[in-house]
Design an enzyme around this catalytic site. Structure first.
Site, short mmCIF file in Angstrom:
data_model
loop_
_atom_site.label_atom_id
_atom_site.label_comp_id
_atom_site.label_asym_id
_atom_site.label_seq_id
_atom_site.Cartn_x
_atom_site.Cartn_y
_atom_site.Cartn_z
CB SER A 65 -21.54 -82.57 22.29
OG SER A 65 -21.35 -82.28 21.04
N1 SAH Z 1 -20.26 -79.66 17.26
C1 SAH Z 1 -21.65 -80.52 17.33
C2 SAH Z 1 -21.85 -81.70 17.22
C3 SAH Z 1 -22.56 -82.19 15.11
S1 SAH Z 1 -21.98 -84.04 15.62
C4 SAH Z 1 -22.77 -79.43 18.32
O1 SAH Z 1 -22.36 -79.09 19.07
O2 SAH Z 1 -23.58 -79.07 17.24
C5 SAH Z 1 -21.46 -84.35 14.86
C6 SAH Z 1 -21.27 -83.77 13.36
O3 SAH Z 1 -19.98 -84.60 12.86
C7 SAH Z 1 -22.51 -84.27 12.99
O4 SAH Z 1 -23.21 -83.30 12.33
C8 SAH Z 1 -21.38 -84.94 11.31
O5 SAH Z 1 -22.68 -84.62 10.21
C9 SAH Z 1 -20.42 -84.52 11.69
N2 SAH Z 1 -19.25 -85.50 10.53
C10 SAH Z 1 -19.31 -86.51 10.73
N3 SAH Z 1 -18.33 -86.69 10.01
C11 SAH Z 1 -17.76 -85.78 9.10
C12 SAH Z 1 -16.81 -85.35 8.40
N4 SAH Z 1 -16.34 -86.44 7.57
N5 SAH Z 1 -16.20 -84.10 7.61
C13 SAH Z 1 -16.87 -83.17 8.51
N6 SAH Z 1 -18.71 -83.47 9.26
C14 SAH Z 1 -18.37 -85.19 9.39
#
Ligand code: SAH
Length: 216
Positions: A65
């Site tokens: 993000s």
């Molecule tokens: N906080 C992260 C942003 C990640 S983007 C950072 O700073 O890099 C969102 C993430 O949520 C992705 O890695 C995706 O794989 C995960 N995600 C999506 N659906 C999910 C679920 N049901 N349970 C756990 N993680 C999930």
């Protein structure tokens, strides 16, 4: 820390100043942004731009993000040292690291195995030690509940009931709600089944996926 230079530290200080200009007020949050070496979370081709306020791909179709989004969500959580925080969507682990810099205990869930493995191996090498879980964030972590705070870092179509159940009374959940764009939404649990909601501006996230959509 290896590979963290004065130049990177200088760029981080500028990033903190920029986020302050964009409305992030919490000194602790800005300090956490200044402390986490974001360039180490990125694919080397993006390293030069690590301290710009933009999102980057991190593989498996996911993104790290924007720093502003990370700071904004962190600020909404009103963290106090020692609190137990559940994070849904570990991704690169950048938001996880920012939370840890705030002095809280972090339980983080990721559903993409490749990302989970990568981040679980990487974060401890730069001194960040959350509890990592591979699984479905919609279900939360009932055996470790309740949590003081819960943060969802993917765009969610609904607020999962399991997460509301796992929030302490007085606790805060922050979730980007919506399909194509998301409204940053803060939920405060004021009674066993009673919640207050505050909506903030529009943000853009990759989707929070449900079991049936898991293709990997
Ligand atoms: N906080 C992260 C942003 C990640 S983007 C950072 O700073 O890099 C969102 C993430 O949520 C992705 O890695 C995706 O794989 C995960 N995600 C999506 N659906 C999910 C679920 N049901 N349970 C756990 N993680 C999930």
């Amino acid at each position: 820390m290896t590979n963290d230079t004065y130049r990177h530290k200088g760029l981080r200080r500028q990033l903190a100043v920029l986020l302050k200009e964009k409305g992030i007020e919490g000194a602790e949050v800005l300090k956490a942004i200044e402390a986490v070496p974001r360039h180490l979370f990125l694919n080397s081709s993006f390293i030069e731009r690590a301290y710009e306020d933009i999102a980057f791909p991190i593989g498996s179709g996911q993104t790290i993000s924007r720093p502003h989004t990370v700071a904004f969500q962190t600020e909404l959580l009103e963290l106090k040292k020692g609190e137990k925080v559940l994070e849904i969507g570990t991704g690169s682990g950048y938001q996880t690291a920012v939370l840890l810099e705030m002095g809280v205990k972090v339980y983080t869930i990721e559903r993409q195995k490749a990302l989970f493995d990568l981040t679980k191996a990487f974060l401890p090498t730069i001194g960040y030690n959350p509890k990592f879980f591979y699984g479905d964030g919609y279900k939360g972590l009932p055996i470790f509940a309740p949590f003081n705070k819960i943060i969802i870092t993917a765009g969610a179509p609904i607020i999962p009931d399991a997460l509301l159940d796992q929030l302490k009374i007085g606790g805060i959940l922050v979730i980007p709600l919506g399909d194509k764009v998301q409204i940053m939404t803060l939920i405060k649990k004021v009674g066993p089944k009673k919640f207050e909601k505050v909506e903030y501006g529009e943000f853009k996230f990759v989707p929070l996926l449900e079991d049936k959509e898991w293709g990997d």
